[in-house]
Design an enzyme around this catalytic site. Structure first.
Site, mmCIF file in Angstrom:
data_model
loop_
_atom_site.group_PDB
_atom_site.id
_atom_site.type_symbol
_atom_site.label_atom_id
_atom_site.label_comp_id
_atom_site.label_asym_id
_atom_site.label_seq_id
_atom_site.Cartn_x
_atom_site.Cartn_y
_atom_site.Cartn_z
ATOM 1 C CB CYS A 152 -0.905 0.026 1.225
ATOM 2 S SG CYS A 152 0.043 0.014 2.743
ATOM 3 C CB CYS B 113 4.339 -0.072 2.245
ATOM 4 S SG CYS B 113 3.073 -1.219 2.744
ATOM 5 C CG ASP C 30 67.432 -9.614 -20.669
ATOM 6 O OD1 ASP C 30 68.497 -9.337 -21.228
ATOM 7 O OD2 ASP C 30 66.832 -8.846 -19.902
ATOM 8 C CG ASP D 81 63.031 -7.505 -17.182
ATOM 9 O OD1 ASP D 81 62.954 -7.054 -18.331
ATOM 10 O OD2 ASP D 81 63.828 -7.074 -16.326
ATOM 11 C CG ASP E 274 63.224 -7.455 -22.374
ATOM 12 O OD1 ASP E 274 62.074 -7.119 -22.070
ATOM 13 O OD2 ASP E 274 63.960 -8.146 -21.658
#
Lengths: 713, 120
Positions: free
Chosen positions: A13, A16, A415, A601, A605
């Site tokens: 309702c 609410c 490397d 890494d 590179d």
């Protein structure tokens, strides 16, 4: 203040709505609230600190339920899961019902074997639901395909079983003779069963992604305004301070601002040992905090986190095409129409030879036994399981072609710095403790990387540092300073005795401590080899792979490291920008079926990674490296290189087995079903057996791919 | 007599199958960013089956599956690393930005239905 709108359920309702409004306005941080009963929506003005959970709690306390986007809008993955579940459920029912009906039809079709005789009309009554309810999907797919002048394997099944069913119906009316209701029903049942088992097995090929997604933390304990609150992970923003206690998951990526701990990162990077983290260290979301409590600042959230990137990369790799698949791809477009033509040809030949009944049975057998699915599944399922398996071990594969090329590696170039070695120098030898104490005191003010190594070592040995006056760095030579009135010099100049030269031959940098021209002692510093390097080099050589090392260092240092690693081929004094040229040079010497890999890494590179056939970037996770490399290793463990190569080898072996099986199966069994063995051995293939073989062949391909999950790598 | 009939109709059937499946013309649609991409209906295959796009131009392919056949539930464009689940009756958008020209085939999850993207 931000505006949030969310649906509310449970209102009956208008009052609410008012009740919820009041409750929401009374919640700290909520400026205004409007609840619409008709549309069942709430709109609130809230401060950023108010999470969805807080709002949900307020609504719940009022006796209703708020639904936030997380629950209402499902992700594609959820929809897919749901659809799959539905499909499996439907298939299962069909398999059970069709199986039961088929069994009854079978028992009633051979009175000479089982002593049960069912009337043809009853057989029709039992077979019809199997044909049109059980086989409905085959008809639907055939129809939609034919409208586009395309054929799939459903076309073959629909035509094959319809022929058997239709022939039997005609017999009912006395047009033909012989009943094949049992054949049609059993074929449909077996193929449905095959699809059911295949769908179950196939679901496991994407387990790795599900597992990765499951690693994600659900909530984060955020420190806001001096208070700690648990909020859903979706609400965490960059810059949030998050507390993590022992045993908890790190919710997202960030940098520790307070406290320290040891973190188990194995689930994300494959790194087996817990990693120590201090203030300023990077933490990765979804890893597990072991011992300490710390606060970190969120740096990356949502789709930017490392975990999300891994998931994205793995799913992209799983969607890519392996070059080995091309043949199967081109065959698949012609396969079904060609099988249809073969089936017609088989009928004609047998009919003309004077066996009209065999002509019909063999035609059905050819249609049913042809299995284009196995060919289509052979490569992609293996790639899916293989890439997933790699991700579990911290080996991220960019695409299927990188995974395929890696098995051809004949030459691998490492490397040196950061890949074979730890990348930061550390103290390896000292002449005596007093030298260390003086050196450490002198270096306290220095910022040189060697100073860092000496200070770290001194701290580990708990050496007390003394006060230094008159500190001065002599560029290119060393440093000097006065301690307790005595002037010292620490550097690498002057007369070198035998001991110093020996260290230098080992690739170490030696600093001699002297005072008033007299040598007092020395400290040797070197970039040390990572653990397990000689073992990996040896294992690679055993696999017939030539191992190279490339470095910008001078030949003497390079040779020393190479000797320790067991590497025989060294390229020293190569500037970073020349590394790519060196790789091209090596590639020029290789055969077309041999590949050159470069392991680096990824920091400077990238050109070398891109120049090689297989670029392997190690332990960085920087975006650049991932772009230019085919394989990214998430941990710093050199053994991962071996894992990647072995993974490629076993995956390719499985793909070859699958393709051999799928092609061989069709090449051998289509002629057998056509009846080529009949003139020699009197052998014909029962269409029901053909259905069994066809279902088994695609399942076996998927199961063979799943075997990769158990392979030792 | 019936044998001749079977041979003749058999040859006819084979010829028909050949013409029906291999003799069709593929519908081609040119897509451009200006037109806002291209709509593809997934129903017993892909309509259109051939999509032309320009090199280096971002194009959205919007797929709508209308066919419940589970074979078509996945759309795979391997050269662009795209594999999308297509929920029935729900539009799914795929964005491509082809860096090079050429022909790139796409297919369904089981590799039964095909189409291609031509990059010019």
């Amino acid at each position: 203040m931000t505006k949030k709108t969310f649906p509310i359920v449970g209102m009956h309702c208008a009052s609410c709505a008012k009740l919820i409004e009041r409750k929401l306005v009374g919640t700290p941080g909520v400026g205004g609230a409007l609840v619409n009963y008709a549309s069942e929506q709430a709109t609130v003005d809230v401060e950023d600190s108010v999470s969805n959970e807080i709002l949900a709690k307020a609504v719940r306390e009022a006796g209703y339920k708020a639904i936030f986007s997380k629950e209402t809008s499902k992700t594609a993955e959820d929809i897919k899961e749901e659809a799959k579940r539905e499909e499996l459920k439907k298939l299962k029912t069909k398999v059970i019902v069709s199986g039961f009906l088929s069994a009854v039809i079978f028992l009633g079709s051979f009175p000479e074997w089982f002593g049960i005789s069912l009337s043809p009309l009853l057989l029709l009554f039992l077979a019809t639901p199997v044909q049109f309810w059980g086989g409905r999907e085959f008809y639907l797919a055939t129809w939609s395909g034919l409208r586009n002048r395309a054929a799939s394997m459903d076309t073959l099944i629909a035509i094959g079983t319809s022929a058997a069913y239709g022939y039997s119906v005609m017999s009912l009316f006395g047009i033909t003779s012989g009943m094949y209701f049992d054949t049609a029903a059993i074929i449909i049942t077996l193929i449905l069963l095959g699809r059911f088992l295949e769908a179950k097995a196939k679901a496991h090929t994407s387990d790795a992604i599900k597992k990765l997604l499951g690693l994600q933390a659900k909530t984060a304990r955020v420190v806001r305004g001096g208070r700690e609150i648990d909020i859903p992970i979706e609400d965490v923003r960059v810059g949030d301070l998050i507390r993590v206690r022992p045993g908890e998951k790190v919710p997202t990526d960030g940098i520790i601002t307070e406290g320290s701990s040891s973190i188990d990162e194995s689930m994300v990077t494959g790194e087996s040992l817990p990693v120590d983290k201090l203030k300023g260290s990077l933490v990765i979301g979804a890893t597990i905090n072991k011992t300490g409590t710390f606060i970190f600042k969120a740096e990356r959230v949502g789709k930017d986190t490392m975990l999300s990137q891994i998931v994205r990369m793995v799913s992209e790799a799983q969607a890519s095409r392996a070059p080995i698949q091309r043949l199967a791809d081109s065959v698949s477009s012609y396969f079904v129409p060609i099988v249809l033509m073969i089936a017609v040809g088989v009928f004609v030949v047998w009919y003309v030879a004077g066996f009209p009944l065999q002509a019909f049975i063999n035609m059905v057998a050819v249609l049913i036994i042809a299995c284009p699915c196995a060919m289509g599944l052979a490569t992609p399922t293996a790639i899916m399981v293989g890439t997933g398996r790699g991700a579990e071990k911290g080996v991220l594969i960019k695409d299927a072609s990188a995974l395929e090329t890696a098995h051809k590696i004949k030459s691998i170039i490492f490397d040196k710095t950061g890949t074979l070695t730890k990348g930061s120098p550390s103290v390896t030898d000292i002449s005596d403790a007093k030298t260390l104490a003086i050196a450490a005191s002198l270096e306290t003010g220095s910022e040189h990387s060697l100073a860092e190594a000496i200070l770290k070592y001194a701290d580990e040995k708990r050496v007390k540092r003394q006060k230094v006056s008159g500190f001065r760095a002599v560029p290119g030579k060393g440093i000097e300073g006065t301690i307790d009135g005595k002037k010292y010099f620490l550097g690498n100049v002057g007369e070198k005795d035998a001991a110093v030269r020996r260290f230098e031959d080992e690739g170490k940098t030696v600093m001699v401590l002297s005072s008033a021209g007299k040598d007092l002692g020395y400290i040797a510093v070197a970039d040390t080899l990572k653990e397990g390097v000689p073992e990996v080099v040896e294992a690679l050589s055993r696999r017939g792979i030539e191992v190279w090392m490339v470095t910008g260092d001078n030949a003497r240092t390079a040779k020393a490291i190479a000797r320790l690693s067991g590497i025989k081929n060294v390229m020293a004094e190569v500037q970073p920008h020349d590394k790519a040229d060196k790789i091209r040079e090596l590639k020029g010497r290789m055969g077309s079926k041999e590949a050159v890999a470069f392991v680096g890494d990824g920091i400077n590179d990238a050109p070398a990674l891109a120049a090689s056939d297989v670029g392997i970037a190690m332990g960085t996770g920087t975006d650049v490296a991932i772009e230019s490399s085919g394989i990214t290793l998430l941990n710093k463990d050199i053994k991962s290189v071996l894992t990647a190569i072995d993974l490629s080898r076993v995956t390719l072996r499985v793909i070859r087995q699958n393709l051999f099986w799928a092609f061989g199966y069709n090449i051998v069994l289509i002629p057998v079903a056509s009846g080529v063995l009949y003139p020699f051995f009197g052998l014909l293939l029962n269409p029901a057996l053909a259905a069994f073989a066809m279902a088994a062949s695609s399942i076996s391909v998927v199961l063979n791919s799943l075997r990769l999950n158990m392979a030792k790598i | 007599m019936d044998k001749i009939l079977v041979v003749v109709s058999g040859i006819g059937a084979i010829a028909f199958i050949w013409w029906f499946f291999f003799g069709k013309r593929n519908e081609t649609v040119e897509a451009s960013a200006a037109k806002g991409g291209v709509n593809v209906i997934v129903d017993g295959g892909y309509k259109p089956q051939v999509i032309k796009v320009k090199k280096g131009e971002k194009t959205t392919i919007s797929l709508l599956r209308k066919d419940p056949n589970s074979c078509l539930e996945e759309f795979i464009l391997p050269d662009f690393k795209i594999k999308k689940y297509l929920p029935l009756g729900k539009r799914v958008e795929v964005e491509i930005n082809p860096p090079r020209s050429g022909e790139f085939s796409f297919h369904c999850g089981m590799n039964m239905f095909h189409g291609k993207v031509i990059v010019e």
